[in-house]
Design a protein around this motif. Sequence first.
Motif, short mmCIF file in Angstrom:
data_model
loop_
_atom_site.label_atom_id
_atom_site.label_comp_id
_atom_site.label_asym_id
_atom_site.label_seq_id
_atom_site.Cartn_x
_atom_site.Cartn_y
_atom_site.Cartn_z
N ASP A 69 41.83 -7.25 48.63
CA ASP A 69 42.42 -6.16 47.87
C ASP A 69 42.93 -6.71 46.54
O ASP A 69 43.77 -7.62 46.51
N LEU A 70 42.44 -6.17 45.43
CA LEU A 70 42.77 -6.71 44.11
C LEU A 70 44.27 -6.65 43.84
O LEU A 70 44.86 -7.61 43.33
N ARG A 71 44.90 -5.54 44.14
CA ARG A 71 46.33 -5.41 43.86
C ARG A 71 47.14 -6.45 44.65
O ARG A 71 48.05 -7.08 44.12
N GLU A 72 46.79 -6.60 45.90
CA GLU A 72 47.49 -7.59 46.73
C GLU A 72 47.24 -9.00 46.21
O GLU A 72 48.15 -9.84 46.18
N GLN A 132 52.37 1.10 41.87
CA GLN A 132 51.77 0.33 42.95
C GLN A 132 51.80 -1.15 42.58
O GLN A 132 51.91 -1.51 41.40
N PRO A 133 51.70 -2.02 43.58
CA PRO A 133 51.62 -3.45 43.27
C PRO A 133 50.48 -3.73 42.30
O PRO A 133 49.39 -3.17 42.43
N MET A 139 55.68 -4.98 42.30
CA MET A 139 55.44 -5.34 43.69
C MET A 139 55.77 -4.12 44.55
O MET A 139 56.02 -3.04 44.04
N GLU A 140 55.78 -4.30 45.86
CA GLU A 140 56.19 -3.23 46.76
C GLU A 140 57.69 -2.95 46.61
O GLU A 140 58.47 -3.81 46.19
#
Length: 240
Positions: A111-114, A176-177, A197-198
């Motif tokens: 997952d790119l965002r993660e 979103q992250p 981040m979250e």
Amino acid sequence: MDKAVCVVMAAPVREVAEEQAEMVTQILYGESMDVLESGKYWSKIKMHFDGYEGWVDSRQIRPVSEQDLATRKVSTITENFQTVIMKQGRTLLSMGSEVEFPTVVSRRSHDLRESIVLTAQELLNIPYLWGGRSFFGVDCSGFVHLVYKINGIKMPRDSYQQAEIGTPLTFLEESQPGDLAFFENKDGRIIHVGIMMENQKIIHASGKVRIDTLDSQGIFNKEINEHSHKLRFVRDVIGS
């Protein structure tokens, strides 16, 4: 136009051709550039990755032909730092450097965002350095620039330029992250950026790379018990 590549770990790019001049950014090992002016001690360059211009020590870059540059195949170092063996001997390189041999691509997540957040967290406590964009020191926009490069995304170098890309969010709660939050001074000028981040946490470079809480006013620093940066807006620079 002449071309060149950086041959040191991180070459300072200065505003003017003087050792004491402000370092506006860094060019990492293997990154390529146009040489706008060439001299015995100083060269004015334009970086290919982000178009940034400045002056570098001519001894820290190596001329390359346009043909060699067009045909060379490079890998980006994605580990924090990596020791490699060069003709000149053993060399320590920062993440973001470009080498002409295969290297381990360490994508932190599918997952790119993660992956962006995990990459950013690997730089926690790296010292703040004005103009820095390497594992050994970063400024706020250099931190963002480096993290996104590791994840395959080209990003402008300075925070005010980064603030012009992507889609602005209406509410902080929509973030979103991997989104970017931007901050302004009393004159309304963008002066700071960080990675969301979250749970409305933000990771950013201020004194060092650190994690703080973000609310509608801005970044709240628990160490000083006050807001350190005034929020302007948050932008989605990744998309869904």
